[in-house]
Design a protein around this motif. Structure first.
Motif, PDB file in Angstrom:
ATOM      1  N   ASN A  17       0.848  -1.182   0.000  1.00 51.37           N
ATOM      2  CA  ASN A  17       0.000   0.000   0.000  1.00 51.37           C
ATOM      3  C   ASN A  17       0.888   1.238   0.000  1.00 51.37           C
ATOM      4  O   ASN A  17       1.548   1.539   0.991  1.00 51.37           O
ATOM      5  N   ASP A  88      -7.698   1.177   1.949  1.00 47.98           N
ATOM      6  CA  ASP A  88      -8.475   0.072   1.393  1.00 47.98           C
ATOM      7  C   ASP A  88      -7.578  -1.122   1.049  1.00 47.98           C
ATOM      8  O   ASP A  88      -6.486  -0.955   0.490  1.00 47.98           O
ATOM      9  N   TYR A  90      -8.156  -5.065  -0.786  1.00 43.07           N
ATOM     10  CA  TYR A  90      -9.082  -5.937  -1.491  1.00 43.07           C
ATOM     11  C   TYR A  90      -8.440  -7.314  -1.686  1.00 43.07           C
ATOM     12  O   TYR A  90      -7.248  -7.406  -1.971  1.00 43.07           O
ATOM     13  N   ARG A 103     -13.218  -6.998   1.336  1.00 40.71           N
ATOM     14  CA  ARG A 103     -12.468  -5.751   1.459  1.00 40.71           C
ATOM     15  C   ARG A 103     -12.419  -5.289   2.903  1.00 40.71           C
ATOM     16  O   ARG A 103     -13.280  -5.615   3.730  1.00 40.71           O
ATOM     17  N   SER A 104     -11.401  -4.488   3.161  1.00 36.33           N
ATOM     18  CA  SER A 104     -11.293  -3.738   4.411  1.00 36.33           C
ATOM     19  C   SER A 104     -11.013  -2.291   4.048  1.00 36.33           C
ATOM     20  O   SER A 104     -10.197  -2.012   3.160  1.00 36.33           O
ATOM     21  N   ILE A 105     -11.685  -1.360   4.711  1.00 39.61           N
ATOM     22  CA  ILE A 105     -11.443   0.054   4.436  1.00 39.61           C
ATOM     23  C   ILE A 105     -10.718   0.726   5.605  1.00 39.61           C
ATOM     24  O   ILE A 105     -10.560   1.944   5.611  1.00 39.61           O
ATOM     25  N   CYS A 143      -6.084  -2.329  -8.616  1.00 40.76           N
ATOM     26  CA  CYS A 143      -6.884  -1.123  -8.378  1.00 40.76           C
ATOM     27  C   CYS A 143      -6.186   0.081  -8.997  1.00 40.76           C
ATOM     28  O   CYS A 143      -4.950   0.180  -8.974  1.00 40.76           O
ATOM     29  N   ARG A 178     -16.029   0.474  -4.881  1.00 42.39           N
ATOM     30  CA  ARG A 178     -15.261  -0.240  -3.854  1.00 42.39           C
ATOM     31  C   ARG A 178     -15.670  -1.705  -3.723  1.00 42.39           C
ATOM     32  O   ARG A 178     -15.493  -2.317  -2.685  1.00 42.39           O
TER      33      ARG A 178
END
Length: 296
Positions: A17, A88, A90, A103-105, A143, A178
């Motif tokens: 990330n 985010d 995914y 997913r986690s936000i 993404c 999302r």
């Protein structure tokens, strides 16, 4: 990071990330591989490091439905993570003739209570492609974190045989919200739909974080009536609505069912520089090949 009893064909995948600097690793974990005990199951697991791998969060299960442990269609397979905007995360995988998404936000702390179905996958992720000993259609995802008009789009790419056992194709679905909803699958390879024996398989996807262009690499037999195989790259600059297909391998190779090729293919892109990588069989020996692509 986590415990995973050995499996010949399984592997973890990682993502980085760029916003938070965290590293995400996802994998399939088995209570006991090859077990026929109904009490044993397999799950999609995720662990995260926020300090360049010095320490990791406890591995957590993210899939809603546990599968069996025999590594086939009823086993959740091919966990691939991707980092989205902000915090985010995914993850996609294949299970029971469908492709799933979670997913986690908040950087991996919480996940959806209900997995999202991206698309059906008729026949599942494991199918026959002559010469490859097995075909693989496990989903991969990327993404768009560029600052273009498609910022935040999520793309999932896979292979399946919905057009027949002699006509494997590469497919893409995208989400602009999302992962709450997904477009119908669209075909990435642009050879004629009527072509029998014109397999495309083993795909990977990358979205250039500077330009937002989508790149997909895959094996392709559109030019031959036997097992000779090229490598193609397809790219899209309109958010996956249309793709341009180009052959990027210099010469065809012919795989052999007796030589395990694996699913070792990938692609990465940055600022118009694109680096696909794949495996070829030449004179009975496997070799790793890349193409030097500069779209600038």
């Amino acid at each position: 990071i986590g415990h995973n009893p050995p499996k010949k064909h399984e592997k973890p995948w990682a993502a980085f990330n760029e916003t938070s600097g965290s590293v995400i690793v996802a994998w399939t974990q088995y209570d006991q591989f090859n077990s026929v005990n109904p009490l044993d199951s397999a799950h999609i697991m995720v662990s995260i490091s926020n300090n360049r791998g010095l320490s990791w969060t406890p591995a957590i299960r993210v899939n809603e439905f546990g599968g069996d442990c025999n590594g086939a269609l009823q086993t959740p397979t091919g966990a691939v993570p991707t980092a989205g905007p902000e915090q985010d995360i995914y993850v996609t995988w294949a299970y029971d003739e469908s492709i799933y998404f979670d997913r986690s936000i908040d950087g991996g702390i919480t996940w959806l209570k209900r997995d999202k179905v991206v698309a059906d996958q008729p026949g599942g992720w494991h199918f026959d492609v002559p010469g490859f000993s097995k075909g693989s259609g496990v989903p991969v995802n990327a993404c768009d974190i560029s600052y273009g008009i498609y910022h935040g789009n999520i793309y999932v790419v896979w292979a399946d045989q919905r057009n027949g056992a002699t006509n494997t194709d590469i497919w893409i679905a995208k989400s602009t919200d999302r992962g709450d909803s997904w477009t119908d699958p669209a075909r990435v390879n642009d050879d004629p739909l009527t072509g029998l024996g014109k397999h495309q398989c083993f795909s990977w996807v990358s979205v250039d974080p500077i330009t937002g262009i989508i790149y997909v690499v895959f094996y392709d037999r559109r030019n031959y009536d036997d097992m000779k195989t090229d490598v193609y790259m397809a790219y899209s600059s309109d958010g996956g609505d249309t793709f341009v297909n180009e052959k990027i391998s210099q010469q065809p190779f012919e795989p052999d069912d007796d030589v395990y090729m694996g699913d070792y293919i990938n692609i990465v892109s940055y600022g118009g520089f694109v680096r696909p990588i794949w495996t070829e069989l030449s004179n009975g020996k496997l070799q790793i090949v890349t193409a030097i692509i500069d779209q600038n």
